[in-house]
Design a protein around this motif. Structure first.
Motif, PDB file in Angstrom:
ATOM      1  N   ILE A  28      15.335   3.873   3.946  1.00 38.41           N
ATOM      2  CA  ILE A  28      14.161   3.603   3.645  1.00 38.41           C
ATOM      3  C   ILE A  28      13.183   4.676   2.835  1.00 38.41           C
ATOM      4  N   LEU A  29      12.162   4.312   2.144  1.00 45.04           N
ATOM      5  CA  LEU A  29      11.515   5.313   1.410  1.00 45.04           C
ATOM      6  C   LEU A  29      10.138   4.867   1.899  1.00 45.04           C
ATOM      7  N   LEU A  30       9.336   5.874   2.426  1.00 47.56           N
ATOM      8  CA  LEU A  30       7.887   5.823   2.355  1.00 47.56           C
ATOM      9  C   LEU A  30       7.128   6.191   1.508  1.00 47.56           C
ATOM     10  N   SER A  31       6.228   5.462   0.930  1.00 44.34           N
ATOM     11  CA  SER A  31       5.293   6.011  -0.280  1.00 44.34           C
ATOM     12  C   SER A  31       3.888   6.078   0.106  1.00 44.34           C
ATOM     13  N   ASP A  32       3.214   7.323   0.513  1.00 46.29           N
ATOM     14  CA  ASP A  32       1.952   7.276   0.966  1.00 46.29           C
ATOM     15  C   ASP A  32       0.826   7.657  -0.288  1.00 46.29           C
ATOM     16  N   GLU A  33       0.382   6.703  -0.744  1.00 50.35           N
ATOM     17  CA  GLU A  33      -0.466   6.713  -1.828  1.00 50.35           C
ATOM     18  C   GLU A  33       0.184   7.786  -2.938  1.00 50.35           C
ATOM     19  N   ALA A  34       1.331   7.306  -3.237  1.00 50.17           N
ATOM     20  CA  ALA A  34       2.145   8.131  -4.177  1.00 50.17           C
ATOM     21  C   ALA A  34       1.748   8.124  -5.479  1.00 50.17           C
ATOM     22  N   THR A  35       0.753   7.082  -5.836  1.00 45.14           N
ATOM     23  CA  THR A  35       0.325   7.090  -7.281  1.00 45.14           C
ATOM     24  C   THR A  35      -1.112   7.355  -7.421  1.00 45.14           C
ATOM     25  N   SER A  36      -1.619   7.464  -6.409  1.00 50.50           N
ATOM     26  CA  SER A  36      -3.230   7.644  -6.134  1.00 50.50           C
ATOM     27  C   SER A  36      -3.957   8.841  -7.133  1.00 50.50           C
ATOM     28  N   ALA A  37      -2.960   9.838  -7.149  1.00 48.11           N
ATOM     29  CA  ALA A  37      -3.527  11.072  -8.020  1.00 48.11           C
ATOM     30  C   ALA A  37      -3.138  10.916  -9.520  1.00 48.11           C
TER      31      ALA A  37
END
Ligand SMILES: Nc1ncnc2c1ncn2[C@@H]1O[C@H](COP(=O)(O)OP(=O)(O)O)[C@@H](O)[C@H]1O
Ligand SMILES: [Mg+2]
Lengths: 225, 357
Positions: B178-187
Motif C-alpha cells: 500500500i502507498l499512502l499519498s497525503d497531498e503529495a502534489t499540493s506543493a
C-alpha cells in the motif's frame, strides 16, 4: 620573553603557576563539558519525547524534568556553588581545587545546557519524525537516526554557546577556591592589585572563547547541507 | 441530497478488500474540548485501487489516511488492513505492518542530512538486508524514479518534483502493498504535478500496489484514481467510481469540486442575461457522437434554437466524458420537451437557469 615580562611583570614571575591554572581550567571545561553534554542530551531527549504531542508523551515525566531544570536554572551560580559545598565534599571528597570545582560546575551548567539541547532537538521538523514513524522505526531508532542525527549542526551551535557560558562559570568557581584561572585572577589580580594578572587571564579566556566558537562553526559548516 | 452508501466494487471478479474502515470516528482533545475530525466513516478500498479521498482543508483527510498505518488512533469504529485490525496490533506488529505501507507527504519529509541514496536506504536498515543488498536495492529504486544520476546529492539541491520522487522511492523501499499519498502534489507546480501523478499511476500498473491518494483538487482524482470518496466535516458525503462521480455527482460539495476543475464549470458562471423564452442547461454525456447529433435532431424535431455556449470533452481514466452548456430558446412547453428528450437518451441534463416567464 623580555617583552612579556615588561608587559606582565607579575605573571612572568609566576609563569609555572599561571600555566598550571590554565591547564586546570582546560581540564575543568573538558570534564564538565563532556559529562554535562551527555547528561543534557539525555535530559533533552526525555523532554522532547515526553512533551505533549511527543513520541512517548508522558505528562508526569515531562513536568518533573521541566520543573527540575527550571528550579536549578533560577539559582544564581555563585549561590549554587557555595550552597553545594557540603554536597561536593560528600560526592568528590573535597570542595576545593579542581576536584571540588567539577561537581558544582556540572550541576550549574547542565540545566542551561539541557534547555539549549532541547531547543536544538525542537528544531527538527516534526514531518521527519512522522515520516520515520510511518516507516516503522522504533522510538530509540527515531531518537538516534532522526532527532540526534538531524540536529547535529544545532547541537554543535548550542554546545559552543554553552562552553562560552561554562568558561565564565569556571572563573566564578575560582572565587570559592575552585582553582583554575579564576582563582589566579582573584588571588593576584583582585586581592593583590596585580592588574596584569587579571589582563592575562582575560586574554586567555578570549582565546578559549574564540576556539570554542570557531570549532562550533566548523562543525556546523560541515554538517549543514 | 444524500450520497449513495454503496461501497460495492465494480466488475464481476472484484478484487479483495485491502483496507476497510468501519464506522470510524476520531475526536481530538483540544484544550479539554472534543473536536470531531472523523464521524462514522465506512469505506472499503480494494487491492489495486488508486483510491482518492477529496475534501476541503480540515475535512479530516489526513486523519483518515493516518489511521491506516496507525499513526493516528481511532476513537471509535475499526480500521482493518489486509484483514488485520490496526487497533489490536502490538507495537512491534504495527511497526512491521508500517514497513509494508509506504507514505509520501506534501512537504516530502526527506532527511536533510542524508543524500538521495541515504534517504532511500533509510527504511531499509530494518530489513535485514546486507549493506551490499541495500545498495543494490537503492540503485534499483532510484532507477525506477529516474533519479540515478542524483544519488549523491542532498535534498536541498533538488527541485520539488525530484524531492517527491526521492520520497516515492523511499516509500517503495520495502516493497509495500500500500502507498499512502497525503497531498503529495499540493506543493508542486502543475507540470510537475502531472509528472508525479503519471509516475504514481505507472508504479501502480507496474507493481500492482494499492494507492490511497489524498487531494483537495478534483484534477488529481480525475487524473489517476479509479474510485473516490468525498469527505466533508469528517463524514463521507459521496463515494463511487470516479467516472460516475464526474458524470453524475450527488453531493453539493462534489459538484463544487467538479465545477472548479472543469472549464465547463467555469462556463456556468459566464451565463449571459436570458431572454424570457430561454433556458440555460448543462448536458453531460458519455458518447460524443450521439450527443452532437442529438442537438441537431432535437432542434429540428421540436423546432427550437439550441445555442451551444460551451463544449468540452474530458478524459476520465480511459473514458471520455463530454459536457455542453447550451441555451434552449422556445416556448416553455417546448423547452420542457427538449429536456425530456435529452434525458430519454441518457444525457444528464441540469437546468442552470430558466427565465420565469
Ligand atoms: N493533532 C491534532 N490535534 C487537534 N486537532 C487536530 C489534530 N490533527 C487534526 N486536527 C483537527 O482535525 C480536523 C481534521 O484535520 P485533518 O485530518 O488534518 O484535515 P485535512 O487533512 O482534511 O485538512 C481539523 O479540524 C484539524 O484542526
Ligand atoms: Mg491534510
Amino acid at each position: 620573553m623580555n617583552f612579556l615580562s615588561t608587559l606582565f611583570p607579575d605573571v612572568s614571575v609566576r609563569m609555572d603557576e599561571f600555566y598550571d591554572c590554565t591547564v586546570e581550567t582546560l581540564i575543568m571545561v573538558g570534564i564538565v563539558g563532556l559529562v554535562s553534554f551527555v547528561l543534557s542530551l539525555v535530559f533533552a531527549v526525555i523532554l522532547t519525547t515526553t512533551k505533549p504531542g511527543g513520541l512517548s508523551e508522558n505528562t508526569a515525566v515531562y513536568q518533573f524534568f521541566d520543573k527540575l531544570i527550571n528550579l536549578f536554572r533560577s539559582i544564581p551560580f555563585i549561590i549554587l556553588a557555595t550552597t553545594m559545598i557540603p554536597f561536593t565534599r560528600i560526592v568528590m571528597g573535597t570542595a576545593i581545587g579542581l576536584k571540588g570545582a567539577i561537581f558544582p560546575l556540572i550541576v550549574g551548567i547542565t540545566p542551561f545546557f539541557s534547555r539549549q539541547m532541547e531547543s536544538a532537538l525542537l528544531g527538527v521538523d516534526p514531518g521527519l519524525v512522522e515520516a520515520a514513524v510511518s516507516m516503522g522505526l522504533s522510538k530509540p531508532q527515531i531518537v538516534w537516526r532522526v532527532y540526534l542525527r538531524e540536529s547535529i549542526a544545532q547541537i554543535a551551535k548550542v554546545t559552543s554557546i554553552t562552553i562560552v557560558n561554562l568558561l565564565s562559570m569556571t572563573a566564578v568557581i575560582g572565587v570559592v577556591g575552585g582553582g583554575g584561572l579564576g582563582d589566579f585572577a582573584i588571588r593576584y589580580g583582585f586581592q593583590r592589585y596585580m592588574i596584569d594578572a587579571s589582563i592575562a587571564v582575560v586574554l586567555v579566556y578570549l582565546v578559549f572563547i574564540y576556539i570554542a566558537e570557531t570549532a562550533g562553526k566548523l562543525v556546523i559548516a560541515r554538517t549543514s547541507h | 441530497m444524500t450520497a449513495p452508501e454503496s461501497t460495492a466494487s465494480v466488475g464481476t471478479s472484484s478484487p479483495a478488500t485491502i483496507i476497510e474502515f468501519d464506522n470510524v470516528s476520531k475526536v481530538y482533545d483540544v484544550d479539554g474540548e472534543g473536536r470531531k475530525a472523523l464521524d462514522g466513516v465506512t469505506l472499503a478500498i480494494h487491492e489495486g485501487d488508486i483510491y482518492g479521498i477529496i475534501g476541503l482543508s480540515g475535512a479530516g483527510k489526513s486523519t483518515l489516511v493516518r489511521t491506516i498505518n496507525g499513526i493516528e488512533s481511532v476513537s471509535g469504529g475499526s480500521v482493518r488492513v489486509e484483514g488485520k485490525e490496526i487497533g489490536e496490533l502490538r507495537p512491534k506488529e504495527l511497526r512491521g505492518l508500517r514497513t509494508r505501507i509506504g507514505m509520501i507527504f506534501q512537504n516530502f519529509n526527506l532527511m536533510p542530512s542524508r543524500t538521495v541514496a541515504g534517504n532511500v536506504e533509510f527504511p531499509l536498515r530494518n530489513s535485514g538486508l546486507s549493506k551490499q543488498e541495500r545498495a543494490q536495492r537503492v540503485a534499483e529504486l532510484l532507477d525506477l524514479v529516474e533519479l540515478s544520476e542524483h544519488s549523491d546529492k542532498f535534498p536541498a539541491e533538488l527541485s520539488g518534483g525530484q524531492k517527491q520522487r526521492v520520497a516515492i522511492a523511499r516509500a517503495l523501499a520495502n516493497n509495500p502493498d500500500i502507498l499512502l499519498s497525503d497531498e503529495a502534489t499540493s506543493a508542486l507546480d502543475p507540470l510537475t504535478t502531472e509528472a508525479i501523478l503519471a509516475l504514481l499511476k505507472n508504479l501502480q500498473a507496474k507493481l500492482g500496489i494499492t494507492i490511497v491518494v489524498i487531494a483537495h483538487q478534483m484534477q488529481v482524482i480525475k487524473e489517476i484514481c479509479n474510485r473516490v470518496a468525498v469527505l466533508e466535516h469528517g463524514t463521507v458525503v459521496e463515494e463511487n467510481d470516479v467516472y460516475s462521480v464526474f458524470a453524475n455527482p450527488q453531493a453539493d460539495l462534489t459538484k463544487q469540486f467538479i465545477a472548479n476543475t472543469s472549464a465547463l464549470g467555469q462556463g456556468e458562471n459566464t451565463a449571459t442575461e436570458l431572454a424570457s423564452d430561454e433556458t440555460l442547461i448543462k448536458m453531460q454525456y458519455v458518447d460524443q457522437n450521439v450527443s452532437e447529433s442529438l442537438i441537431s435532431t432535437a432542434s429540428r424535431q421540436f423546432d427550437v434554437d439550441i445555442d451551444i455556449r460551451f463544449a468540452e470533452v474530458s478524459q476520465i481514466g480511459s473514458r471520455p466524458l463530454g459536457g455542453i452548456i447550451a441555451v434552449i430558446k422556445g416556448s416553455a412547453e417546448t423547452r420542457e420537451k427538449v429536456i425530456g428528450y435529452f434525458r430519454s437518451r441518457s444525457v444528464n441534463v441540469e437546468v442552470l437557469e430558466a427565465s420565469r416567464a
